[in-house]
Every structure is written in structure tokens, then in C-alpha cells.
Design a protein around this motif. Sequence first.
Motif, PDB file in Angstrom:
ATOM      1  N   LEU A 101      -0.695  13.832  34.720  1.00  0.00           N
ATOM      2  CA  LEU A 101      -0.170  12.781  35.600  1.00  0.00           C
ATOM      3  C   LEU A 101      -1.192  12.277  36.597  1.00  0.00           C
ATOM      4  CD1 LEU A 101       3.351  14.222  36.498  1.00  0.00           C
ATOM      5  CD2 LEU A 101       2.763  12.561  34.757  1.00  0.00           C
ATOM      6  N   CYS A 135       0.148  22.626  38.253  1.00  0.00           N
ATOM      7  CA  CYS A 135       0.170  21.429  37.390  1.00  0.00           C
ATOM      8  C   CYS A 135       1.585  21.051  36.951  1.00  0.00           C
ATOM      9  CB  CYS A 135      -0.696  21.676  36.153  1.00  0.00           C
ATOM     10  SG  CYS A 135      -0.649  20.302  34.990  1.00  0.00           S
ATOM     11  N   CYS A 146      -4.220  19.993  40.769  1.00  0.00           N
ATOM     12  CA  CYS A 146      -5.119  21.028  40.259  1.00  0.00           C
ATOM     13  C   CYS A 146      -6.380  21.088  41.122  1.00  0.00           C
ATOM     14  CB  CYS A 146      -5.473  20.747  38.799  1.00  0.00           C
ATOM     15  SG  CYS A 146      -5.977  19.058  38.454  1.00  0.00           S
TER      16      CYS A 146
HETATM   17  S1  SF4 Z   1      -2.345  19.090  38.125  1.00  0.00           S
HETATM   18 FE1  SF4 Z   1      -2.000  18.722  35.947  1.00  0.00          FE
HETATM   19  S2  SF4 Z   1      -1.049  16.714  35.898  1.00  0.00           S
HETATM   20 FE2  SF4 Z   1      -1.968  16.913  37.909  1.00  0.00          FE
HETATM   21  S3  SF4 Z   1      -4.011  16.015  37.696  1.00  0.00           S
HETATM   22 FE3  SF4 Z   1      -4.225  18.190  37.332  1.00  0.00          FE
HETATM   23  S4  SF4 Z   1      -4.053  18.416  35.130  1.00  0.00           S
HETATM   24 FE4  SF4 Z   1      -3.242  16.413  35.622  1.00  0.00          FE
END
Ligand code: SF4
Lengths: 342, 442
Positions: B370, B418, B375
Motif C-alpha cells: 500500500l 505491514c 515498514c
Molecule cells: S508496510 Fe507493507 S504495505 Fe506498507 S509500504 Fe511497507 S511493504 Fe508496503
Amino acid sequence: MDKLKVSSSPQFHNGDSTFSVMWSVSLALLPSTIWGFIVFGLSSLWIVVVSILSALCGEYILNKIYKKNTLNDGSAFLTGLLIGMNMPPMMNGFAWLYVPIGASFFAIFIVKWAFGGLGNNWMNPALGGRVFVFFSWTKHMTLWKVPMTDAVTGATPLGAVKSGLLGYSGSASGPLDLLNEVSKDSVSYLDLFLGKIGGSIGEVSALLLLIGAIFLIIKKIIRWEIYVPYLVVFAVFIWIFDGNRFGSGYFSGDVLFHILSGGLILGVFFMATDMVTSPLTSKGMIIYGTGCGFLTFLFRIYGANPEGVSLAIIVMNIIVPLINRYTKPRLFGYVSDGGSNE
Amino acid sequence: MKLKSFPKGGIHPPHRKNRVYSSDDLNASLPKIAVIPLSQHIGAPAKCVVNVGDIVKEDDLLGEATGFVSSNIHASVPGEVIEIKDQFLPSGRVSKAVVIETKGEFSRLGKDLDKYTWEDLSNAELIQIVKDAGIVGMGGATFPTHVKLTLPDNVKLKHLIINAAECEPYLTSDHVLMLECSNEITEGLKILKKILDPEYIQVGMEINKEDAGDKLTESFKLANLDASVVFLKNKYPQGAEKNLVRAIIGKEIPSGKLPISVGVINLNISTVYAIYEAVVLHRPLVERFITIGGGAVKNPGVYRVRIGTSARALIEECGGFNEEPVKVIFGGPMMGFTVFDLDVPVTKGTSGIIALTAKEVKSANTTNCLKCGRCIDGCPMGLVPSRLYKLIDHHQLDEAIKSGLNDCVECGSCAYNCPAHLFLVQKFRAGKSIERRSKGAK
Ligand code: SF4
Ligand code: SF4
């Protein structure tokens, strides 16, 4: 027993998911949308329903084509809902059908899926859809309604101020004063706050939108790094410059009026904060929020269009990759002297 | 009190550290069958020195270290060697293991052991004792400790940092160890002080273990040991080596380097205790403190467990399951390993056995990324995990390496945050191992 799940670490999660994020945002938007139905009547309900259904329909078709299953992640529903909320409350003829369908299909087919579906689009799909139909069917997109009546009016408060100022030579001290002078429907701050004004279906009630926003803040879904700079920068520029339009000089703009009108709250808390199309890091988000605030001010005061929110966010969406490139976090372990002693 | 911490990233998972134990009844029941793997450490597996049918005594050598980076393996129970078999380790690797059916006399159990003086021994002799005892890093890394203690010539050690952060949820065994054995740990530190001669000795722990810290400080004072306890913010991964060192001395260990490059040696608190036992009690490493916990376990607790005891036996000891677990983890839930059956034995690196219910695991469908950036917020190493993931996915490994893939410590903070539930860490591990293999091929 003996059918334990084996998986790579971590085995633990904070519990948020794409599903919970999308549906939480939808839920947060609901009160304001329902308010729209109440003040603008049945026609607005149909427009929102058509927007949502066509967005879901588009997503379904693309799911079939790409053999994916993304219908219930909630993102298509949210896009449809946002589009519906950004539509005017009534349209002539069959426009209430084809305008929302056009917006939702453009959003889903072109803006979202042409780049690979959820997460890969660079522009907020709902904004893309809205701007698309705005330029395609401008006359349907600028027909406003007086709340609680069936009367049609030519303008939202912000629109009326803009047109009222053309060739104006009176002595109104600010936007509200001007509205009282040039139109019969006078407006108060309270009307603006509660949503008793003309405007798009879901944007009029600042109060209910703020309640939704607080819910999202508590759920840690929207980030202060975006909405705080957006609001502050916008407010400061309005305060410094907007008084000029009324001849009252610098540092006298009517900040409250501008924050409560023209879908600003909706844009700041629900559209600029879209995860997919905003920057990745806190620093990046602050830059982006600042840019949104400044551009909204610029477009709103000096542009052809009274609101300025959609366009400002889209322009900032475009430069997000650039912002990301220059706001990467600093890698650990690459300082020559081993870092500083605090 | 100003708490120290690493500056960037980190997460705050729920602690769930309900520390249950009884001081008088710390020892878990002895296993009827002990399965003792010959590879419980990083480095070459030990060479088996017993045969099926042999009768072994408690503490007897079962496997002999093969080379400098390797470790001895000892019998945790007396009895008969009934089999030498392949056994899955918690990590999923397979190792030869010596299976002992417990019988006969325990030479040490329940007896007050003689204490040996060590002050007159030379450093080389002390390190030899540590090596003979098969001591490895007990925080999970299982690197042979005698290797760490062997400083290169003319290196003067500045900091000896003891890791008692125990930042993983559920785990409380280090906490209990410190409460129960503060004097023994202090003596262990004295031994290390003699071997390493550091300028400072600092024990780092999260502030949720304040009582244990105070107890240690007291016992340092009593023993006249110049060492200090450093309290850290409750934040994961405070106990990751690089973050711990950054938090305590304010310096970053350069990418790809060992702690000694900033003048630090870092040992786990359980390892210090093991060194005490080896040097003072002449005991090899055959047991350790373990947390048995998680929502699926009826009576979670902390026990002193013999190496080679199966997860099944320990969970039975804790009243069994009150609910079907979906995952059973060796170690903590952030960095531990899931096992697919309960026959896997406790090894030297096992800090806990955690059985999680579906409600605790909170799994959800994976979706596209998204671009939310959570992260990045979580990563203590300044990486952009979403981008690394994409690069590895698109086979742009070189680019991923350039962006810092090898700096990833696999702490799991990114994946914990995430919302798309991407298997970030799994992808990073895969990327690293492809890169290692291709390097090896060259
Ligand atoms: S936490 Fe998951 S969804 Fe959000 S930027 Fe990182 S990898 Fe992508
Ligand atoms: S697992 Fe690696 S990438 Fe993820 S947060 Fe930890 S160090 Fe960063």
C-alpha cells in the motif's frame, strides 16, 4: 494435533490489514455521507449508490481479467464512496447515472488498474475520476442545491464568493459579509460547520468529517505529518493574503471560512492522506502536506476553480516519487566516525 | 531517569510478559528421553564420540568440537544411548542427535556442588574451560563463546556489554535468571573482567526489568565489581546487537563489521551465567532457563530445562494446551522459529517455547503493497523494506544489495507493521541466500 503452521518469522503482527484500513476509512466517511443524504434528499443517495456499484463492478471485471481476488479488500468500495461524496447532489436528465459511472470507471480502469491495481497507482483514483468527469461534463458537475430544500442554486459558498468578487467594488469586509451582500442565502460559520450549505454530497458537514477523522487518527490510519502541515500552511497563506481580495490588506484573511468550505476537510483528512499516493517517510509526508496546503491556497484564490483541493492533491501526487527519492531514511552503520555520542 | 534507546525505528508489540515461576521449584521434570543434537551452534557440528549402547553419565561428552568455530556437546541426563538419529532442529535444519534414555544415578542433581577457585587461573585456561563446557551465545545466535573471548593481540577492549534486553514479547527467562541468580551472574562478570579486561562493563535491559536491574546493581556493590546496569526504553528490537550497542555507547557498528570495531564485545546474560557454572562449578552447558508461554498454554511459566527435552514434555509440564495452538515457536514471536511438531528438542539457543492461538497470530490475506511507509517507520536499520521487497521480487538483487539488503537484521519490525501482510523478512532471507550462493559460485 501435529498440523502446526510453519512460517517464516515474525510470527506476530500488529493486527492491521489492508482490509481493516480500507473499511475503517469507509466507516469514517459514513456519517458525513448520510448527512448528505439527509440535507440533499434522495437524488444524492442514488448518485452515491451508482458510484459505489460501478466502482465495484469495474473491480470485479478486472478481477476476472487478471485472475485476482481484490474485491473484498475494500479499496474499490472506498474509491466508489469517495467519488460519490465528491459529486454534486443532483444532476439533470440521466446524468446522475452516467456521470458517476464515468467517474468510477475512469478511476478503477485507468487510474488504478492501468498501473497494476491497488498500491501501484500514482494518483488517488477517486480524485482522478472526479477531475475526469469535471472536465468532461462540467455543467453537470456545477449544479448545486440549497440544503433542506429542492431549490437549485448556482454556487457553493466558495463559488459564490469567487464570482461575487468579479468586478466587485463594494466594501464587504470578508467572504461572509460578501455573501450576505450578493446573494439571498446568507451563511454563518455555524452553517458551514454543521453542513447547512451547498456543496458536494459528502463534503458539507465539517463536524461529521472531523469526527470521522478523529476515528482514523485514533486507529493510526492517517498521519499528522500530512494533515497538520496541510492545514497549517493553508491557513497561514489564507490569513496573510486572502484579506487582499477584500481590500482589507495583509494578515486579515478569513481562515475559518476557508477551512470549513470547499471540501477542504474532506481533502485534508481523507484524500491527501491516502497511503498509496502519499510519500513513504515522515519527512516526505511533511513536505507533501506543506505542498498540498500551499497549492490549495494558490489554486483556490488565484485559479479559475473555486475549490482547489483536488487539483492541489493531484499535483502533489505527481511529485511523490521525487519526494520519496530525496527523503530516504539514513542507513544505519554508514557514518564514518561511528555516530555521535549523545 | 533518562532511558537510553536506539534512535530510529522500532515497534511496540504487546509485552505479554506474565512472569510466573516459583523460586523453590524452578527445575522442569527431567526428560525420560533426551534428544541432544550435535549441532546446536553456528559453525561445524560436533563429532559424535559415543555409540549406541554406551552408558553415559550426566555431563559426559557426547560430541567433540571440530575446529575452532565449533562447540562441545554434553549429556544433560545420565542413561543409555539408544539411538543416533537425524533430528529436525527448531531452525528447520536437520542435525545428527544422540538419543539418551534416562536411567541411573544423577551425580549432581539436588546436591550442593563444590565451588572451585579460579582467580589463579590464566586467561588461556579460563577460555579453555569455557570452550570445554560447550558454551555458545544463548540469546539465539549460538556463536561459540570462546571464539568471542579470544581477542586479537594488542586489542584493548573498551566495553563489555551484556545483553539482558529481552525485548521479545512473552519471554521472561532472562528476567527470572537475573532475579534468582544475581550473585552468580556477578561472579560470571568478574571472570569475564579478568579474561577481557574491559574499561566498562554495562548490562543493558529494558526498563520493564527494573527490579532485576536493581538486584544486579546491589550485588555488584556487594562484590565490589565496577559494573553498571543501563536501563533502556521498552522498544523492540532493543536487544538486537547493533541497536543495543548504539543505545548504550552511542556509536553505530559500521555496516558489515563486528562490534569489536567500535571496541565492544557483547554477550548474552544467560551466557554469563553459563560461564559462571562452567568455571566455578565445573559444569558444562546442559541446561538453561526457558519461558513456556503463549495463549494456548494452560499454565505458562519459566523453568530451568535440560537440553534435549522435547517441547511436548515441557508443554505437558505446563498443563498442556487449553486451546489448539496454530503456531508453536522456539524463541520469541518476532525472531523465533515455528516447528511443525512438538518432538523438537530444546537446544542451547532456545530462550522460549511459545504456543500461539489464532487470535494472537492475527494473520490476514496478503495484498499488494500500500506504500504506507509503516515498514520504514519500524525498521531500526534505516532501510526501505517495501522497496527491497520489490527489487528482490523483480530479480534486481544487485540493486537490493546496494540499497542495504545485507544490513537487514531480520528483526521483523517491518512485517509486524505491514498492513498488506507481505512476507517481507522471508523475502529478504531468500534474497540474501541467493546472493550468498552466487558469491560462492564465483
Ligand atoms: S508496510 Fe507493507 S504495505 Fe506498507 S509500504 Fe511497507 S511493504 Fe508496503
Ligand atoms: S527485518 Fe530487516 S528490513 Fe525489516 S525492520 Fe528488521 S532490519 Fe529492517
